[in-house]
Design an enzyme around this catalytic site. Structure first.
Site, PDB file in Angstrom:
ATOM      1  N   GLU A  66     120.568   5.264  36.472  1.00 22.51           N
ATOM      2  CA  GLU A  66     119.211   4.775  36.750  1.00 22.51           C
ATOM      3  C   GLU A  66     118.903   4.643  38.236  1.00 22.51           C
ATOM      4  OE1 GLU A  66     116.350   0.983  35.528  1.00 22.51           O
ATOM      5  OE2 GLU A  66     118.249   1.304  34.495  1.00 22.51           O
TER       6      GLU A  66
ATOM      7  N   GLU B  80     110.597  -1.806  24.501  1.00 26.77           N
ATOM      8  CA  GLU B  80     111.373  -2.147  25.706  1.00 26.77           C
ATOM      9  C   GLU B  80     111.027  -1.190  26.844  1.00 26.77           C
ATOM     10  OE1 GLU B  80     115.580  -2.944  25.981  1.00 26.77           O
ATOM     11  OE2 GLU B  80     115.665  -3.250  23.817  1.00 26.77           O
TER      12      GLU B  80
ATOM     13  N   GLU C 111     125.982  -2.634  21.097  1.00 25.39           N
ATOM     14  CA  GLU C 111     125.362  -1.851  22.173  1.00 25.39           C
ATOM     15  C   GLU C 111     126.104  -2.058  23.493  1.00 25.39           C
ATOM     16  OE1 GLU C 111     121.188  -1.810  24.648  1.00 25.39           O
ATOM     17  OE2 GLU C 111     121.039  -2.033  22.475  1.00 25.39           O
TER      18      GLU C 111
ATOM     19  N   LYS D  96     110.610 -10.441  26.460  1.00 22.06           N
ATOM     20  CA  LYS D  96     111.899  -9.743  26.456  1.00 22.06           C
ATOM     21  C   LYS D  96     112.801 -10.384  27.494  1.00 22.06           C
ATOM     22  CE  LYS D  96     114.147  -5.512  27.975  1.00 22.06           C
ATOM     23  NZ  LYS D  96     114.008  -4.182  28.574  1.00 22.06           N
TER      24      LYS D  96
END
Length: 461
Positions: free
Chosen positions: A264, A308, A443, A215
């Site tokens: 986050e 993910e 996105e 990734k």
């Protein structure tokens, strides 16, 4: 000037050399607006201010002026260098009341090896400051501290001048009507390297299919221009009011304000307990409660997003296992819903091991797979090759720590850099083997929305 109780504490702190002293005086004041206090520093401290509010809204920090700056360009040693200088500066602190602490605030850039200059050309790899005037709002109490770090043997006059200045700042924040700010007027909107970004997704997915990584997060920017220069209080006022569910931050460096509203947490340390958040995998909010629920369920059941998310959970939990005891980790993610977007979310917590510190955790956690990729080294090399910009503080650790080792860092996503009448917005997404360029592009549009709205712009649905 009326203070709540007018309890003052003055501490003298050992520092980098025997001649240098750290003086701190704190008073408790009647509650005031953090934004108004920030704005009160516009004349004398523009370019030397910071703002922070945690997601729970239980801790707000504002700094005006620089009593001391810690900055370096020491690449992978930068975390240790900041920690050592901070420990040296505060090593002999004598504290009567634990509520009152000098606080260091700042951030580390995403990738010190990125050599693209752009808007981040003059920004150090590590940049932290102790404020001259520090406001803390915590547990419904407000504290204003003066920090003075000096090698002059007689600093009484200097400190008296700072007391007078503090009183003026408090008065301005409490008495003057809190200004309401209009949105900036945008004159141009550009998507730099849009075609290069779309092409890079195809190239990166090919590398992943060839097993050069699992990734890789690829980001891009928006460049906005405004009719007039935008001030830090103007833009922070909109971010604070529009994004109450997030970590809110603003950090000035000369003519730049880096600001944002991040969902986050990277890491929090509170009295020996450590906390982190695994946030990866996202989808937009629905127009109705029913659509929102359906979108959330599709996210929970989506193989790509769950994959993910698993990378992030695995890496953060491994870091906690190495640095903490009694690690707690839920088996399944839940949904974290904020104004424009919903994420997969798994909290992690543990008890700090004896030698572990908040900055050691920051060093080992950054960049998480949510912002870099898997494996970390290979993903970072691919990002350097295919991302045509410098992220600066975007997606990097930003936050604070005190002299006792408590503190909190967020991951600086949903963020932007403002330089006079120009703004640069940042957003990215995790690329895996089956990623499609146009879906990744869309996105990023969702992720641009919070900062774009604060700056007076909007994106099509």
């Amino acid at each position: 000037m009326h203070y709540k109780g007018y309890n003052t504490t003055e501490v003298k702190v050992g520092s980098l050399n025997s001649k240098q002293h750290f003086y701190m005086e704190t008073i408790e004041v009647s509650r005031l607006s953090a934004l108004a206090f920030f704005a009160a520093g516009e004349t004398h401290y523009k370019g030397q201010r910071f703002y922070w509010q945690n997601r729970e809204k239980t801790f707000t920090l504002v700094g005006l002026g620089h009593a001391y700056v810690i900055q370096n360009d020491q690449n992978q040693s930068r975390f240790d260098a900041v920690e050592q200088e901070w420990k040296q500066l505060t090593k002999n602190i004598v504290q009567e009341e634990q509520d009152l602490q000098p606080i260091l605030f700042g951030g580390f850039t995403f990738d010190p090896q990125n050599e693209v200059k752009g808007e981040w050309a003059n920004f150090p790899q590590s940049y932290f400051a102790v404020a001259t005037h520090q406001l803390v709002l915590r547990n419904d109490k407000a504290y204003v501290s003066i920090n003075l770090i000096t090698d002059k043997p007689d600093s009484a006059k200097t400190f008296d001048a700072l007391r007078k200045e503090r009183d003026h700042l408090i008065h301005a924040a409490q008495v003057k009507e809190l200004k309401t700010y209009s949105k900036p007027e945008m004159t141009s909107y550009e998507e730099p390297y849009k075609e290069a970004y779309l092409a890079s997704i195809g190239k990166v997915t090919s590398l992943i299919k060839n097993q050069q990584a699992q990734k890789v997060v690829i980001a891009r920017s928006l460049a906005l221009q405004f009719k007039e220069a935008v001030t830090s209080p103007q833009i922070l006022s909109h971010v604070v009011h529009e994004q109450p569910e997030s970590y809110l931050f603003g950090l000035e460096h000369g003519s730049m304000l880096f600001f944002g509203a991040s969902p986050e947490r990277l890491v929090k340390v509170d009295n020996g307990k450590a906390f982190s958040s695994c946030v990866a995998g996202s989808i937009k909010r629905g127009k109705t409660a029913e659509e929102d629920e359906a979108l959330g369920q599709s996210l929970l059941n989506d193989t790509k997003n769950r994959g993910e998310h698993h990378y992030v959970v695995e890496m953060i939990s491994q870091t906690f296992d190495k640095n903490c005891t009694e690690v707690k980790l839920p088996k399944q993610p839940k949904l974290l819903k904020i104004r424009d977007i919903q994420h997969l979310y798994t909290p992690v917590e543990g008890t700090l091991a004896r030698e572990a510190t908040i900055l050691q955790l920051v060093k080992h956690l950054h960049p998480t797979p949510a912002l870099g990729g898997v494996p970390r080294k290979e993903a970072m090399e691919i990002i350097r090759q295919y991302e045509p910009m410098n992220r600066g503080l975007y997606a990097a650790p930003i936050g604070w720590l005190d002299a006792d080792g408590n503190g909190e860092f967020a991951v600086a996503i949903r963020s932007a850099a403002l330089i006079e009448n120009n703004a640069y917005l940042y957003a990215g997404g995790g690329i895996v083997a089956d990623s499609e360029p146009i879906l990744e592009y869309e996105e990023t549009l969702v992720k641009f929305r919070p900062m774009l709205r604060a700056l007076g712009g909007q994106l099509y649905e």
